[in-house]
Design a protein around this motif. Structure first.
Motif, PDB file in Angstrom:
ATOM      1  N   LEU A  38       0.642  -1.103  -0.134  1.00  0.00           N
ATOM      2  CA  LEU A  38       0.061  -0.142  -0.113  1.00  0.00           C
ATOM      3  C   LEU A  38       1.050   1.285   0.415  1.00  0.00           C
ATOM      4  O   LEU A  38       1.618   1.657   0.810  1.00  0.00           O
ATOM      5  CB  LEU A  38      -1.208  -0.128   1.762  1.00  0.00           C
ATOM      6  CG  LEU A  38      -1.823  -0.735   1.040  1.00  0.00           C
ATOM      7  CD1 LEU A  38      -2.817  -0.960   3.076  1.00  0.00           C
ATOM      8  CD2 LEU A  38      -3.091  -0.500   0.140  1.00  0.00           C
ATOM      9  N   VAL A  40       1.043   4.828   0.412  1.00  0.00           N
ATOM     10  CA  VAL A  40       0.192   6.082   1.304  1.00  0.00           C
ATOM     11  C   VAL A  40       1.337   7.511   0.960  1.00  0.00           C
ATOM     12  O   VAL A  40       2.580   7.310   0.767  1.00  0.00           O
ATOM     13  CB  VAL A  40       0.306   6.248   2.820  1.00  0.00           C
ATOM     14  CG1 VAL A  40      -0.534   6.843   3.237  1.00  0.00           C
ATOM     15  CG2 VAL A  40       0.345   4.485   3.072  1.00  0.00           C
ATOM     16  N   GLU A  43      -1.386  10.693  -4.083  1.00  0.00           N
ATOM     17  CA  GLU A  43      -1.453   9.905  -5.556  1.00  0.00           C
ATOM     18  C   GLU A  43      -0.900  10.322  -6.682  1.00  0.00           C
ATOM     19  O   GLU A  43      -0.578   9.409  -7.607  1.00  0.00           O
ATOM     20  CB  GLU A  43      -3.113   9.476  -5.211  1.00  0.00           C
ATOM     21  CG  GLU A  43      -3.412   8.656  -5.930  1.00  0.00           C
ATOM     22  CD  GLU A  43      -5.166   8.665  -6.380  1.00  0.00           C
ATOM     23  OE1 GLU A  43      -5.149   7.851  -7.311  1.00  0.00           O
ATOM     24  OE2 GLU A  43      -5.989   9.080  -5.760  1.00  0.00           O
ATOM     25  N   ASP A  61      -1.387  -0.904  -4.464  1.00  0.00           N
ATOM     26  CA  ASP A  61      -2.617  -0.267  -4.295  1.00  0.00           C
ATOM     27  C   ASP A  61      -1.758   1.183  -3.850  1.00  0.00           C
ATOM     28  O   ASP A  61      -0.757   1.183  -2.801  1.00  0.00           O
ATOM     29  CB  ASP A  61      -3.118  -0.643  -3.617  1.00  0.00           C
ATOM     30  CG  ASP A  61      -4.340  -2.186  -3.841  1.00  0.00           C
ATOM     31  OD1 ASP A  61      -4.325  -2.214  -5.395  1.00  0.00           O
ATOM     32  OD2 ASP A  61      -4.222  -3.474  -3.427  1.00  0.00           O
ATOM     33  N   VAL A  63      -2.721   4.283  -1.458  1.00  0.00           N
ATOM     34  CA  VAL A  63      -4.530   5.261  -0.119  1.00  0.00           C
ATOM     35  C   VAL A  63      -3.616   6.790  -0.572  1.00  0.00           C
ATOM     36  O   VAL A  63      -2.158   7.130   0.124  1.00  0.00           O
ATOM     37  CB  VAL A  63      -3.676   4.892   1.235  1.00  0.00           C
ATOM     38  CG1 VAL A  63      -4.765   5.953   1.413  1.00  0.00           C
ATOM     39  CG2 VAL A  63      -4.280   3.109  -0.017  1.00  0.00           C
ATOM     40  N   ALA A  93      -3.475   1.745   8.202  1.00  0.00           N
ATOM     41  CA  ALA A  93      -4.019   0.283   7.540  1.00  0.00           C
ATOM     42  C   ALA A  93      -3.688  -0.970   8.439  1.00  0.00           C
ATOM     43  O   ALA A  93      -4.154  -1.754   7.732  1.00  0.00           O
ATOM     44  CB  ALA A  93      -3.416   0.757   6.086  1.00  0.00           C
ATOM     45  N   ASN A  98      -5.570  -3.515   6.705  1.00  0.00           N
ATOM     46  CA  ASN A  98      -5.610  -3.823   5.715  1.00  0.00           C
ATOM     47  C   ASN A  98      -4.301  -3.499   5.042  1.00  0.00           C
ATOM     48  O   ASN A  98      -3.751  -3.944   3.727  1.00  0.00           O
ATOM     49  CB  ASN A  98      -6.242  -2.495   4.978  1.00  0.00           C
ATOM     50  CG  ASN A  98      -7.322  -1.878   4.892  1.00  0.00           C
ATOM     51  OD1 ASN A  98      -8.271  -3.321   5.101  1.00  0.00           O
ATOM     52  ND2 ASN A  98      -8.024  -0.903   5.312  1.00  0.00           N
TER      53      ASN A  98
END
Length: 350
Positions: A38, A40, A43, A61, A63, A93, A98
């Protein structure tokens, strides 16, 4: 943990910027293709950076986080931005399930405060401790804690640190019974503060711990390789760590100065270059990067702010090992070996 480990990365933390963080995460992914991430932070910036790392993009992914915790931010101010900052959301997370661990190169004080507030401590642990791996002359790196999370500690805290440090050493160094010592001003039993002496009495009275308590150690023997875990309060430990780091830099600079002082010295350096390359590799902090906040209900790893991609990858590797070996369960199991003895021993030891 089930399935592939997923690591939450504070992509915006650290001194070197997003590009170095992504390079490090991509390297960790090449070293362990089972890892998932993830990422973070901002973006748009992360997506642009992933354009040069297609293999990482496929395993990640994003965040979105609107804020970044600066190195100058006080922990109290950082706590107000847990839900909006890249650091806070990476830790959140882990709490939400997650991610299996979080890695950040950002502000250490803010990371400690956020991690403790968000994840809380394990049952039986009063305070989390900051542990790191340090190079030695022995076969294994040295686990040292606490390195600054707790400036003042009582005997019970030191015993908890010993248990957590031993569990960490068993995980990262593959040891069965790590040799544990308390940092002190001498190895004689009569020396030291009342807290240190009481902690020693507790550890000697708890024979069922998964460690071998070897008494005290002085700071000049930290790098000898004859101990696996060294325990101290955070004030003393941080000073010892910074002294070791400063001494290593001084020796490196003195050698560089000596080998550039004359043509003969420069010729000697050419002949000795392989040995000095080996020395540099051994002392390179990037090869030992990844301090851990032990004692939390979740895994949080602190990467050095100035780490290069190899250092970032090493910190991620440490996090993956802790996930794989379920460090929280190990610590919880080991705490049962202390038992009720710790509540009675301090008064008798002082």
């Amino acid at each position: 943990m089930s399935g592939a480990p997923r690591i939450a990365i504070d992509a915006m933390g650290g001194d070197e910027g997003l590009a170095v963080m992504l390079d490090g995460v991509a390297l960790a992914r090449r070293q362990n293709t089972a890892l998932r991430f993830l990422l973070v932070g901002d973006e748009a910036q992360i997506r642009a950076g992933l354009a040069t790392h297609p293999n990482l993009a496929a395993a990640s992914d994003i965040v979105a986080a609107s804020e970044v915790i600066a190195g100058t931010d006080k922990p109290s101010a950082a706590l107000r931005r847990i839900k909006t900052s890249s650091m806070g959301l990476a830790i959140t997370a882990v709490k939400a399930g997650n991610a299996d661990a979080a890695v950040s190169s950002g502000n250490t004080g803010a990371l400690m405060a956020m991690a403790k507030i968000t994840l809380r401590t394990l049952k039986g642990i009063d305070r989390p401790a900051l542990a790191a791996l340090l190079p030695t002359l022995g076969d294994n790196d040295l686990v040292m804690l606490d390195l600054g999370a707790n400036t003042e500690c009582d005997a019970r805290n030191l015993v908890e640190f010993a248990v957590m440090g031993a569990a960490y050493a068993r995980t990262v160094n593959g040891l069965t019974q790590p040799r544990v010592r308390l940092l002190n001003i001498g190895e004689e039993e009569l020396k030291g503060t009342s807290e240190v002496k009481a902690a020693a009495a507790m550890l000697r009275a708890a024979p069922n711990l998964a460690l071998c308590f070897d008494g005290y150690i002085e700071a000049d023997r930290l790098g000898r390789g004859d101990v696996d875990v060294v325990v101290s309060d955070g004030f003393t430990g941080n000073i010892a760590l910074k002294s070791m780091e400063g001494t290593a830099r001084m020796i490196t600079d003195l050698l560089r100065r000596a080998f550039t002082s004359s043509l003969r010295s420069k010729a000697g350096f050419v002949l000795s270059r392989p040995a000095f390359h080996m020395l540099g590799t051994h002392l390179d902090p990037n090869n030992h990067n990844g301090a851990v906040f032990l004692g939390l209900n979740g895994i949080v790893v602190k990467s050095h702010g100035g780490a290069n991609p190899a250092g970032v990858a090493h910190a991620i590797g440490v996090a993956a090992k802790l996930v794989r070996d379920d460090i929280g369960r190990r610590i919880a199991d080991d705490l049962t070996g202390i038992g009720a003895q710790t509540s009675a021993t301090p008064a008798a030891a002082q």
